[in-house]
Design a protein around this motif. Structure first.
Motif, PDB file in Angstrom:
ATOM      1  N   LYS A 221       0.855  -1.200   0.000  1.00 39.80           N
ATOM      2  CA  LYS A 221       0.000   0.000   0.000  1.00 39.80           C
ATOM      3  C   LYS A 221       0.880   1.235   0.000  1.00 39.80           C
ATOM      4  O   LYS A 221       1.311   1.718   1.036  1.00 39.80           O
ATOM      5  CB  LYS A 221      -0.921  -0.018   1.219  1.00 39.80           C
ATOM      6  CG  LYS A 221      -1.872  -1.205   1.236  1.00 39.80           C
ATOM      7  CD  LYS A 221      -2.748  -1.179   2.487  1.00 39.80           C
ATOM      8  CE  LYS A 221      -3.687  -2.363   2.498  1.00 39.80           C
ATOM      9  NZ  LYS A 221      -4.569  -2.371   3.705  1.00 39.80           N
ATOM     10  N   TYR A 222       1.161   1.726  -1.201  1.00 37.86           N
ATOM     11  CA  TYR A 222       2.105   2.834  -1.340  1.00 37.86           C
ATOM     12  C   TYR A 222       1.511   4.182  -0.918  1.00 37.86           C
ATOM     13  O   TYR A 222       2.248   5.145  -0.737  1.00 37.86           O
ATOM     14  CB  TYR A 222       2.598   2.926  -2.778  1.00 37.86           C
ATOM     15  CG  TYR A 222       3.459   1.743  -3.166  1.00 37.86           C
ATOM     16  CD1 TYR A 222       4.797   1.712  -2.832  1.00 37.86           C
ATOM     17  CD2 TYR A 222       2.905   0.661  -3.849  1.00 37.86           C
ATOM     18  CE1 TYR A 222       5.588   0.633  -3.168  1.00 37.86           C
ATOM     19  CE2 TYR A 222       3.678  -0.426  -4.180  1.00 37.86           C
ATOM     20  CZ  TYR A 222       5.022  -0.439  -3.839  1.00 37.86           C
ATOM     21  OH  TYR A 222       5.789  -1.508  -4.166  1.00 37.86           O
ATOM     22  N   LYS A 223       0.194   4.286  -0.764  1.00 37.94           N
ATOM     23  CA  LYS A 223      -0.392   5.524  -0.300  1.00 37.94           C
ATOM     24  C   LYS A 223       0.046   5.848   1.121  1.00 37.94           C
ATOM     25  O   LYS A 223       0.181   7.014   1.489  1.00 37.94           O
ATOM     26  CB  LYS A 223      -1.923   5.451  -0.363  1.00 37.94           C
ATOM     27  CG  LYS A 223      -2.466   5.381  -1.791  1.00 37.94           C
ATOM     28  CD  LYS A 223      -3.999   5.361  -1.787  1.00 37.94           C
ATOM     29  CE  LYS A 223      -4.553   5.306  -3.211  1.00 37.94           C
ATOM     30  NZ  LYS A 223      -6.030   5.293  -3.234  1.00 37.94           N
ATOM     31  N   LYS A 224       0.266   4.821   1.896  1.00 40.10           N
ATOM     32  CA  LYS A 224       0.693   5.012   3.284  1.00 40.10           C
ATOM     33  C   LYS A 224       2.172   4.647   3.465  1.00 40.10           C
ATOM     34  O   LYS A 224       2.613   4.294   4.551  1.00 40.10           O
ATOM     35  CB  LYS A 224      -0.151   4.156   4.225  1.00 40.10           C
ATOM     36  CG  LYS A 224      -1.638   4.508   4.214  1.00 40.10           C
ATOM     37  CD  LYS A 224      -2.387   3.670   5.224  1.00 40.10           C
ATOM     38  CE  LYS A 224      -3.864   4.046   5.246  1.00 40.10           C
ATOM     39  NZ  LYS A 224      -4.605   3.229   6.236  1.00 40.10           N
TER      40      LYS A 224
ATOM     41  N   THR B 265       4.882   6.533   3.408  1.00 42.39           N
ATOM     42  CA  THR B 265       5.628   7.434   4.289  1.00 42.39           C
ATOM     43  C   THR B 265       5.358   7.093   5.752  1.00 42.39           C
ATOM     44  O   THR B 265       6.288   7.023   6.575  1.00 42.39           O
ATOM     45  CB  THR B 265       5.260   8.892   4.017  1.00 42.39           C
ATOM     46  OG1 THR B 265       5.488   9.176   2.641  1.00 42.39           O
ATOM     47  CG2 THR B 265       6.102   9.829   4.865  1.00 42.39           C
TER      48      THR B 265
END
Length: 361
Positions: free
Chosen positions: A45-48, A50
């Motif tokens: 899940k690259y949206k989260k 960071t």
């Protein structure tokens, strides 16, 4: 136990007590998912991303792994001899310790075989198999009931050779290094080492001669004895060294020449520096057209053939015995020797004759 409690217990109490190379095994409980992302599963899940990275960076097990990785890097790049030893240096040191330990186990065995060889002693007895790891076996060997080799090993242990005693008492059944086959292997290794030393001396001397003769062993195998003669530059003396037997398939001059060629190649010697050759007077060896000496002379004209002096002497004595005067003289001496040696009284009388005679200048 829930997720937050497990995470606190895992990071603060459990993880700091682990070694660097520890492996963690856990079941499938839901609260074990703290090691999921970046450890057990990749980031999906690259949206989260960071948030996941910041959280992972702040965890105790990540910081612990970073510290161990930096320590490994420092150790790997450190110079040998420093407080943080290079990993290759530690591996080499461990290997050297194993090699030295194995050498200590083999040295008494090799020295015992060398002692028997130098004193012309047979190694084996009627029964000399089995272990030597208890007092009964050692006592049996000390009494001379297991051959000279095992008796000498027992004597070394009795005299205080702790390395040999430790080896024989702790080794596996297939790693005692005292069996017949291992004895033969060690003797072969010693022979290879001696041959290499002789060949090095020959190469240092540069020029050399070869001496060969045919012989048949007790099993009726035709063999060729191969010897070299050279000048030892270190001591300025002439040396003759035996280098081994070469089995012959045939006794023709071409077959013997091929055997000599193969032996020269195996030893690393060259006909370029061959300055002499010595054989008996047989036609296949000394023939001036197709003999071995002629074939070698074609390849190296400077290799001068010399008829073996011992064979020449033997031929002279054989021929001289055909002369009646010499034959009768030898027969008279032989008869007198048999007459005197057949009786102890006659022998003692013969010993007294020089003592009773008065010689004058």
């Amino acid at each position: 136990m829930n997720g937050p409690h497990f995470e606190e217990w895992f990071e603060k109490k459990l993880l700091p007590n682990f070694d660097a190379n520890s492996v963690i095994v856990m079941d499938n409980a839901p609260y074990h998912s703290i090691l999921k992302t970046f450890v057990k599963e990749p980031l999906s899940k690259y949206k989260k991303a960071t948030e996941e990275l910041k959280y992972h960076e702040s965890t105790q097990y990540h910081q612990f792994s970073v510290e161990k990785a930096l320590n490994f890097k420092d150790t790997f790049n450190s110079a040998p001899g420093s407080s943080k030893q290079h990993i290759s240096y530690m591996l080499d040191k461990k290997k050297a310790a194993v090699v030295e330990h194995n050498r200590k186990r083999l040295k008494p065995i090799v020295k015992t075989i060398l002692f028997c060889a130098r004193n012309n002693l047979p190694l084996r007895g009627h029964r000399d198999d089995g272990k030597m790891n208890n007092e009964d076996c050692l006592d049996h060997a000390l009494k001379g009931k297991q051959g000279v080799f095992r008796s000498l090993l027992a004597f070394r242990i009795d005299a205080g050779d702790n390395d040999l005693k430790s080896h024989l008492s702790t080794c596996n059944d297939n790693a005692s290094y005292i069996s017949k086959s291992i004895q033969n292997d060690i003797i072969e290794c010693i022979g290879v080492n001696l041959r290499s030393q002789i060949v090095e001396n020959v190469k240092e001397s540069k020029f050399f001669s070869i001496i060969c003769d045919e012989t048949t062993d007790v099993s009726r195998k035709e063999q060729l004895t191969f010897c070299v003669r050279y000048i030892d530059r270190r001591n300025c003396v002439t040396k003759e060294e035996f280098l081994g037997f070469v089995e012959l398939k045939s006794t023709t001059s071409c077959s013997i020449k091929a055997a000599i060629d193969a032996e020269m190649d195996e030893l690393g010697l060259s006909y370029k520096y061959l300055c002499g050759q010595g054989y008996d007077g047989a036609s296949n060896m000394a023939g001036h057209l197709r003999g071995v000496q002629a074939l070698i002379t074609q390849e190296q004209p400077m290799a001068i053939y010399t008829h073996c002096f011992s064979h020449s002497l033997n031929l002279c004595i054989t021929k001289s015995c055909e002369v009646p005067v010499v034959r009768n003289a030898v027969g008279t001496v032989e008869a007198a020797s048999v007459f005197l040696s057949a009786s102890a009284h006659r022998t003692n009388a013969l010993i007294k004759v020089p003592e009773e005679q008065q010689y004058t200048d």
